[in-house]
Design an enzyme around this catalytic site. Structure first.
Site, mmCIF file in Angstrom:
data_model
loop_
_atom_site.group_PDB
_atom_site.id
_atom_site.type_symbol
_atom_site.label_atom_id
_atom_site.label_comp_id
_atom_site.label_asym_id
_atom_site.label_seq_id
_atom_site.Cartn_x
_atom_site.Cartn_y
_atom_site.Cartn_z
ATOM 1 N N ASP A 198 -10.129 43.566 -29.718
ATOM 2 C CA ASP A 198 -10.752 42.244 -29.804
ATOM 3 C C ASP A 198 -11.820 42.039 -28.741
ATOM 4 O O ASP A 198 -11.999 42.853 -27.837
ATOM 5 C CB ASP A 198 -9.688 41.145 -29.689
ATOM 6 C CG ASP A 198 -8.649 41.435 -28.596
ATOM 7 O OD1 ASP A 198 -8.994 42.077 -27.599
ATOM 8 O OD2 ASP A 198 -7.492 41.015 -28.761
ATOM 9 N N ASN A 257 2.982 33.463 -27.063
ATOM 10 C CA ASN A 257 3.288 32.842 -28.363
ATOM 11 C C ASN A 257 3.498 33.885 -29.462
ATOM 12 O O ASN A 257 3.590 33.543 -30.638
ATOM 13 C CB ASN A 257 2.192 31.852 -28.768
ATOM 14 C CG ASN A 257 0.834 32.518 -28.964
ATOM 15 O OD1 ASN A 257 0.698 33.743 -28.878
ATOM 16 N ND2 ASN A 257 -0.183 31.720 -29.228
ATOM 17 N N HIS A 268 1.405 36.442 -30.195
ATOM 18 C CA HIS A 268 0.219 37.018 -30.839
ATOM 19 C C HIS A 268 0.025 38.473 -30.426
ATOM 20 O O HIS A 268 0.436 38.903 -29.353
ATOM 21 C CB HIS A 268 -1.037 36.172 -30.575
ATOM 22 C CG HIS A 268 -1.605 36.262 -29.182
ATOM 23 N ND1 HIS A 268 -2.040 35.153 -28.504
ATOM 24 C CD2 HIS A 268 -1.852 37.299 -28.347
ATOM 25 C CE1 HIS A 268 -2.518 35.510 -27.317
ATOM 26 N NE2 HIS A 268 -2.409 36.817 -27.212
ATOM 27 N N GLU A 272 -3.276 34.834 -33.903
ATOM 28 C CA GLU A 272 -2.448 33.732 -33.452
ATOM 29 C C GLU A 272 -1.412 33.351 -34.509
ATOM 30 O O GLU A 272 -1.603 33.595 -35.701
ATOM 31 C CB GLU A 272 -3.336 32.508 -33.155
ATOM 32 C CG GLU A 272 -4.382 32.727 -32.065
ATOM 33 C CD GLU A 272 -3.836 32.591 -30.658
ATOM 34 O OE1 GLU A 272 -2.684 32.997 -30.419
ATOM 35 O OE2 GLU A 272 -4.560 32.075 -29.792
#
EC number: 3.5.99.6
Length: 242
Positions: free
Chosen positions: A67, A136, A138, A143
């Site tokens: 990314d 979280n 990811h 996400e």
């Protein structure tokens, strides 16, 4: 999944680096999927050290990063392009033309996503995909959501992700609100996945990913469907596992 929990950080780092070095030694033209963030830092430093000692060469290998932030030019000190040069590429003998990172500063982001997927399709699959995990759940910048994208795409970062990354910027306002990320489908095509997690703040995400239900609300839980995953944890990250 093969899950290993380490008491000593040295063992965590050496195991991660050794997996990559063993792959390169057996297949000098191996394709590496690389990640940024704090978890792989020790592994990258060890790879650089092992290269300096003549234990491995990356001249024929290639890499694809997961990314990049949208809106940051590659030379920006907080771009993932700069991160990879600072922590790995500038310290090993990998050919810069064989390193690939999404261009978050492209004029046409959709075209950039399509181009990245085409490269992966033509040159892949990735032999070893290195992953971290967000608090979280990811992976990459995929996400939690009702639906996840298979291919490379632009994603709106959740507030908790923006806040978690604010430590790298002068202020919260400077943190990019979007990123280009390799999709979960692309990640799952890798022949082998190595997931790294360190720190007590990752413990709940690790528990959900490895022992919870498979759900897009915890993207990392989809790794339970992959046939070849190695998970490296420190004691804090693994403290909730049964």
């Amino acid at each position: 999944m093969n899950i290993f929990t380490f008491k000593q950080e040295e063992d965590f780092i050496q195991t991660g680096a050794s997996l990559i070095v063993s792959l390169i030694q057996g297949n000098p033209k191996a394709i590496l999927g690389l990640a940024t963030g704090s978890s792989p830092l020790g592994v990258y430093a060890r790879l650089a050290d092992m290269y300096t000692k003549g234990l491995v060469s990356f001249t024929e290998a290639s890499s694809y990063n997961l990314d990049e932030y949208v809106g940051l030019p590659g030379e920006h000190p907080q771009s993932y392009n700069s991160f990879m040069k600072q922590h790995l590429f500038n310290h090993i003998d990998i050919d810069s033309t064989r390193t690939h990172i999404p261009n978050g500063h492209a004029d046409d982001l959709q075209a950039e996503c399509q181009s990245y997927d085409l490269m992966l399709e033509q040159n892949g699959p990735v032999d070893l995909q290195l992953l971290g995990i967000g608090s979280n759940g990811h992976i990459g910048f995929n996400e939690p959501d009702d639906n996840l994208s298979g291919g490379t795409h632009v994603v709106d970062l959740l507030e908790e992700t923006i806040e978690a990354n604010a430590r790298f910027f002068t202020s919260l306002d400077e943190v990019p609100k979007q990123a280009i990320t390799m999709g979960v489908g692309s990640i799952m095509k890798a022949r082998q996945i190595v997931l790294l997690a360190r720190g007590t703040d990752k413990a709940e995400a690790v528990k959900a990913a490895l022992q919870g239900p498979i759900t897009t609300e915890c993207p990392a839980s989809l790794l339970q469907c992959h046939p070849n995953v190695i998970v490296l944890l420190d004691e804090e990250a693994g403290r909730l596992l049964s």
